[in-house]
Scaffold this motif. Structure first.
Motif, PDB file in Angstrom:
ATOM      1  N   ASP A   1       0.749  -1.193   0.045  1.00 10.73           N
ATOM      2  CA  ASP A   1      -0.104  -0.106   0.011  1.00 10.73           C
ATOM      3  C   ASP A   1       0.965   1.101   0.024  1.00 10.73           C
ATOM      4  O   ASP A   1       1.949   1.043   0.055  1.00 10.73           O
ATOM      5  CB  ASP A   1      -0.713   0.005   1.137  1.00 10.73           C
ATOM      6  N   ASP A   2       0.255   2.347   0.060  1.00  9.62           N
ATOM      7  CA  ASP A   2       1.164   3.608   0.061  1.00  9.62           C
ATOM      8  C   ASP A   2       1.957   3.894   1.112  1.00  9.62           C
ATOM      9  O   ASP A   2       3.034   4.650   1.027  1.00  9.62           O
ATOM     10  CB  ASP A   2       0.154   4.739  -0.076  1.00  9.62           C
ATOM     11  N   ASP A   3       1.803   3.069   2.337  1.00 10.90           N
ATOM     12  CA  ASP A   3       2.665   3.348   3.266  1.00 10.90           C
ATOM     13  C   ASP A   3       3.435   2.204   3.616  1.00 10.90           C
ATOM     14  O   ASP A   3       4.336   1.949   4.282  1.00 10.90           O
ATOM     15  CB  ASP A   3       1.924   3.081   4.693  1.00 10.90           C
ATOM     16  N   GLY A   4       3.735   1.337   2.647  1.00  9.96           N
ATOM     17  CA  GLY A   4       4.676   0.268   2.521  1.00  9.96           C
ATOM     18  C   GLY A   4       4.183  -1.026   3.091  1.00  9.96           C
ATOM     19  O   GLY A   4       5.225  -1.995   3.173  1.00  9.96           O
ATOM     20  N   ASN A   5       3.204  -1.128   3.487  1.00  5.92           N
ATOM     21  CA  ASN A   5       2.523  -2.489   4.066  1.00  5.92           C
ATOM     22  C   ASN A   5       2.183  -3.387   2.988  1.00  5.92           C
ATOM     23  O   ASN A   5       1.461  -3.014   2.054  1.00  5.92           O
ATOM     24  CB  ASN A   5       1.204  -2.021   4.994  1.00  5.92           C
ATOM     25  N   GLU A   6       2.533  -4.671   3.240  1.00 10.30           N
ATOM     26  CA  GLU A   6       2.355  -5.817   2.139  1.00 10.30           C
ATOM     27  C   GLU A   6       0.662  -5.943   2.040  1.00 10.30           C
ATOM     28  O   GLU A   6      -0.019  -5.967   2.982  1.00 10.30           O
ATOM     29  CB  GLU A   6       3.102  -7.065   2.601  1.00 10.30           C
ATOM     30  N   ILE A   7       0.376  -6.173   0.872  1.00  9.36           N
ATOM     31  CA  ILE A   7      -1.070  -6.383   0.422  1.00  9.36           C
ATOM     32  C   ILE A   7      -1.021  -8.028   0.278  1.00  9.36           C
ATOM     33  O   ILE A   7      -0.376  -8.508  -0.745  1.00  9.36           O
ATOM     34  CB  ILE A   7      -1.458  -5.515  -0.855  1.00  9.36           C
TER      35      ILE A   7
END
Length: 92
Positions: A84-90
């Motif tokens: 996502d935009d914050d660098g969290n894995e989807i």
């Protein structure tokens, strides 16, 4: 001058807001808000990438998140879809 009743009401509202308002920021993908997760955005981005989509008019499914993911690919084909935009894995 505020009455005790109005102060109590204000305190009750503040306490309620603390329990109702989420303490975390909502996930975004390409600047678009995700619902439960960003899997729909990821799917749209991946589809657009696989099909080399370059025109927004091709991003027209029944899913808003899929369409937004498709549009994100057109706007930024190098961003990838794994985070996502914050660098969290989807998750898929």
């Amino acid at each position: 001058m505020k009455t005790r009743a109005s102060l109590r009401a204000a305190a009750a509202i503040a306490i309620t807001a603390a329990f109702v308002t989420p303490s975390f920021a909502q996930q975004t993908f390409g600047g678009n808000y995700c619902t439960v997760d960003c899997s729909g955005h990821k799917a749209g981005y991946d589809w657009a990438e696989k099909n080399q989509i370059s025109d927004e008019s091709d991003c027209s499914s029944n899913s808003q998140s899929f369409n937004e993911g498709c549009q994100t690919y057109i706007e930024d084909p190098n961003r990838g879809s794994d985070e996502d935009d914050d660098g969290n894995e989807i998750d898929d």
